[in-house]
Design a protein around this motif. Sequence first.
Motif, PDB file in Angstrom:
ATOM      1  N   ALA A  98       0.805  -1.230   0.000  1.00  0.00           N
ATOM      2  CA  ALA A  98       0.000   0.000   0.000  1.00  0.00           C
ATOM      3  C   ALA A  98       0.842   1.286   0.000  1.00  0.00           C
ATOM      4  N   PRO A  99       1.861   1.420   0.871  1.00  0.00           N
ATOM      5  CA  PRO A  99       2.588   2.700   0.866  1.00  0.00           C
ATOM      6  C   PRO A  99       3.212   3.023  -0.496  1.00  0.00           C
ATOM      7  N   ALA A 100       3.814   2.039  -1.151  1.00  0.00           N
ATOM      8  CA  ALA A 100       4.438   2.308  -2.457  1.00  0.00           C
ATOM      9  C   ALA A 100       3.394   2.727  -3.478  1.00  0.00           C
ATOM     10  N   LEU A 101       2.241   2.050  -3.467  1.00  0.00           N
ATOM     11  CA  LEU A 101       1.203   2.391  -4.448  1.00  0.00           C
ATOM     12  C   LEU A 101       0.577   3.753  -4.147  1.00  0.00           C
ATOM     13  N   VAL A 102       0.381   4.038  -2.884  1.00  0.00           N
ATOM     14  CA  VAL A 102      -0.193   5.341  -2.517  1.00  0.00           C
ATOM     15  C   VAL A 102       0.769   6.452  -2.925  1.00  0.00           C
ATOM     16  N   GLU A 103       2.067   6.214  -2.739  1.00  0.00           N
ATOM     17  CA  GLU A 103       3.059   7.219  -3.129  1.00  0.00           C
ATOM     18  C   GLU A 103       3.030   7.441  -4.643  1.00  0.00           C
ATOM     19  N   LYS A 104       2.944   6.351  -5.388  1.00  0.00           N
ATOM     20  CA  LYS A 104       2.916   6.443  -6.853  1.00  0.00           C
ATOM     21  C   LYS A 104       1.633   7.146  -7.316  1.00  0.00           C
ATOM     22  N   PHE A 105       0.518   6.799  -6.676  1.00  0.00           N
ATOM     23  CA  PHE A 105      -0.761   7.411  -7.056  1.00  0.00           C
ATOM     24  C   PHE A 105      -0.765   8.902  -6.729  1.00  0.00           C
ATOM     25  N   THR A 106      -0.200   9.235  -5.583  1.00  0.00           N
ATOM     26  CA  THR A 106      -0.141  10.630  -5.153  1.00  0.00           C
ATOM     27  C   THR A 106       0.662  11.470  -6.158  1.00  0.00           C
ATOM     28  N   ALA A 107       1.773  10.900  -6.620  1.00  0.00           N
ATOM     29  CA  ALA A 107       2.597  11.605  -7.624  1.00  0.00           C
ATOM     30  C   ALA A 107       1.820  11.750  -8.928  1.00  0.00           C
ATOM     31  N   ALA A 108       1.098  10.696  -9.317  1.00  0.00           N
ATOM     32  CA  ALA A 108       0.303  10.757 -10.557  1.00  0.00           C
ATOM     33  C   ALA A 108      -0.779  11.825 -10.431  1.00  0.00           C
ATOM     34  N   ALA A 109      -1.375  11.922  -9.240  1.00  0.00           N
ATOM     35  CA  ALA A 109      -2.423  12.924  -9.020  1.00  0.00           C
ATOM     36  C   ALA A 109      -1.839  14.332  -9.139  1.00  0.00           C
ATOM     37  N   ARG A 110      -0.680  14.520  -8.533  1.00  0.00           N
ATOM     38  CA  ARG A 110      -0.030  15.836  -8.596  1.00  0.00           C
ATOM     39  C   ARG A 110       0.297  16.190 -10.052  1.00  0.00           C
ATOM     40  N   ASP A 111       0.846  15.217 -10.790  1.00  0.00           N
ATOM     41  CA  ASP A 111       1.194  15.455 -12.199  1.00  0.00           C
ATOM     42  C   ASP A 111      -0.040  15.783 -13.028  1.00  0.00           C
ATOM     43  N   ALA A 112      -1.178  15.213 -12.628  1.00  0.00           N
ATOM     44  CA  ALA A 112      -2.408  15.433 -13.393  1.00  0.00           C
ATOM     45  C   ALA A 112      -3.077  16.757 -13.025  1.00  0.00           C
ATOM     46  N   GLY A 113      -2.523  17.465 -12.037  1.00  0.00           N
ATOM     47  CA  GLY A 113      -3.103  18.769 -11.666  1.00  0.00           C
ATOM     48  C   GLY A 113      -4.142  18.696 -10.564  1.00  0.00           C
ATOM     49  N   VAL A 114      -4.214  17.563  -9.879  1.00  0.00           N
ATOM     50  CA  VAL A 114      -5.148  17.442  -8.751  1.00  0.00           C
ATOM     51  C   VAL A 114      -4.704  18.412  -7.657  1.00  0.00           C
ATOM     52  N   ARG A 115      -5.681  19.039  -6.991  1.00  0.00           N
ATOM     53  CA  ARG A 115      -5.385  20.055  -5.982  1.00  0.00           C
ATOM     54  C   ARG A 115      -5.461  19.495  -4.563  1.00  0.00           C
ATOM     55  N   LYS A 116      -6.361  18.514  -4.357  1.00  0.00           N
ATOM     56  CA  LYS A 116      -6.591  18.042  -2.985  1.00  0.00           C
ATOM     57  C   LYS A 116      -6.805  16.524  -2.939  1.00  0.00           C
ATOM     58  N   THR A 167      -0.035   0.588  11.506  1.00  0.00           N
ATOM     59  CA  THR A 167       1.291   1.150  11.211  1.00  0.00           C
ATOM     60  C   THR A 167       1.402   1.586   9.748  1.00  0.00           C
ATOM     61  N   ASN A 168       1.021   0.683   8.838  1.00  0.00           N
ATOM     62  CA  ASN A 168       1.155   1.003   7.413  1.00  0.00           C
ATOM     63  C   ASN A 168       0.233   2.145   7.005  1.00  0.00           C
ATOM     64  N   ALA A 169      -0.946   2.183   7.599  1.00  0.00           N
ATOM     65  CA  ALA A 169      -1.886   3.261   7.280  1.00  0.00           C
ATOM     66  C   ALA A 169      -1.277   4.595   7.691  1.00  0.00           C
ATOM     67  N   GLN A 170      -0.569   4.604   8.810  1.00  0.00           N
ATOM     68  CA  GLN A 170       0.039   5.861   9.241  1.00  0.00           C
ATOM     69  C   GLN A 170       1.189   6.281   8.312  1.00  0.00           C
ATOM     70  N   ARG A 171       1.887   5.296   7.752  1.00  0.00           N
ATOM     71  CA  ARG A 171       2.897   5.635   6.727  1.00  0.00           C
ATOM     72  C   ARG A 171       2.207   6.277   5.515  1.00  0.00           C
ATOM     73  N   CYS A 172       1.077   5.734   5.134  1.00  0.00           N
ATOM     74  CA  CYS A 172       0.346   6.285   3.974  1.00  0.00           C
ATOM     75  C   CYS A 172      -0.161   7.693   4.282  1.00  0.00           C
ATOM     76  N   GLU A 173      -0.608   7.914   5.513  1.00  0.00           N
ATOM     77  CA  GLU A 173      -1.049   9.269   5.910  1.00  0.00           C
ATOM     78  C   GLU A 173       0.093  10.259   5.702  1.00  0.00           C
ATOM     79  N   GLN A 174       1.299   9.857   6.119  1.00  0.00           N
ATOM     80  CA  GLN A 174       2.455  10.748   5.995  1.00  0.00           C
ATOM     81  C   GLN A 174       2.775  11.019   4.532  1.00  0.00           C
ATOM     82  N   ILE A 175       2.650   9.993   3.698  1.00  0.00           N
ATOM     83  CA  ILE A 175       2.911  10.163   2.261  1.00  0.00           C
ATOM     84  C   ILE A 175       1.945  11.188   1.674  1.00  0.00           C
ATOM     85  N   VAL A 176       0.689  11.084   2.045  1.00  0.00           N
ATOM     86  CA  VAL A 176      -0.308  12.036   1.539  1.00  0.00           C
ATOM     87  C   VAL A 176      -0.023  13.439   2.081  1.00  0.00           C
TER      88      VAL A 176
END
Length: 282
Positions: A72-90, A100-109
Amino acid sequence: MSLPSVLVTAATGKTGRRIADRLTDLGYPVVPASRRAEPSFDWAEPASWSPALHGVDAVYLCYYPDLAAPEAPALVEKFTAAARDAGVRKLVLLSGRGETNAQRCEQIVADAGLAYGIVRASWFAQNFSEGNLLGPVLAGTIALPAGTVAEPFVDVDDIADVAVAVLTDDRHNGRTYDVTGPRLLTFAQAAAEIATASGRDVGYLPITAEQFHLALVAEAGPDYARLLTDLCVEVFDGRNASVGDGVRRALGREPRDFADFCRQVVAAGAWPPPVTASAADR
Ligand SMILES: NC(=O)c1ccc[n+]([C@@H]2O[C@H](COP(=O)([O-])OP(=O)(O)OC[C@H]3O[C@@H](n4cnc5c(N)ncnc54)[C@H](OP(=O)(O)O)[C@@H]3O)[C@@H](O)[C@H]2O)c1
């Protein structure tokens, strides 16, 4: 002026469906995302993300099967970057309490450089009526490796209300909301409340993690069985045995109570009354 569009992942699931309905009612253009959407959106197929993200202002991010999954953390990080590249604001992330892993994902977001909000939820009440525990409720025994631990089961309608508030109102930006129900219940107490509301014979059976895993492998396959067993071992140690204030902080009202949830499920017919011998004879 038209309202900004929102990508809703898990759009056919327990939270996503409710969030998509609420946003549509408010007039927001909604892009539903899941494997059944057109075009299909699949967490396991990053190439399917870009078409969904095109032209979108905000995203409700609900990862499946769970942020506790090792990938999950790796995919969330990749998705977050894709969202930013696509112009997503929020980005608004559905997270799990005490994982534990969910909290890592929170930090990534939080570190993605976008406006964001975190909806950190306790165990869903709707697991008993729409999720994995509906079958066990109807069969009469909820068997879990949860001992006597207490959970503040949250009504998914409250999660949807909080998520929609965060998606549509920038005053919630940067906030993390611990979204729970108003009351701690053990699984035995939850089963008793379901039994009282439905008139069905429903009980809780505490089992070991090994017993739970063994039963789940046959039903759901080894990967999901491992994930859910590890998740139960992690969170059923009492760490989540407290009530959060997220619903009150985000919405200025109290969360829905488990007893109200039970009454609503009975009224909707998801826990039908037991078939009595005389009714069965007719
Ligand atoms: N259940 C709880 O008690 C609880 C508590 C706290 C947090 N959470 C969080 O809630 C999330 C999961 O919720 P849930 O278990 O209740 O499921 P759910 O949202 O009820 O249903 C799963 C949704 O995900 C979609 N989906 C399934 N596989 C997918 C894939 N490979 N790619 C894209 N979409 C997919 C499904 O649609 P399609 O079949 O059309 O793909 C469906 O819309 C997790 O992130 C978990 O951390 C759950």
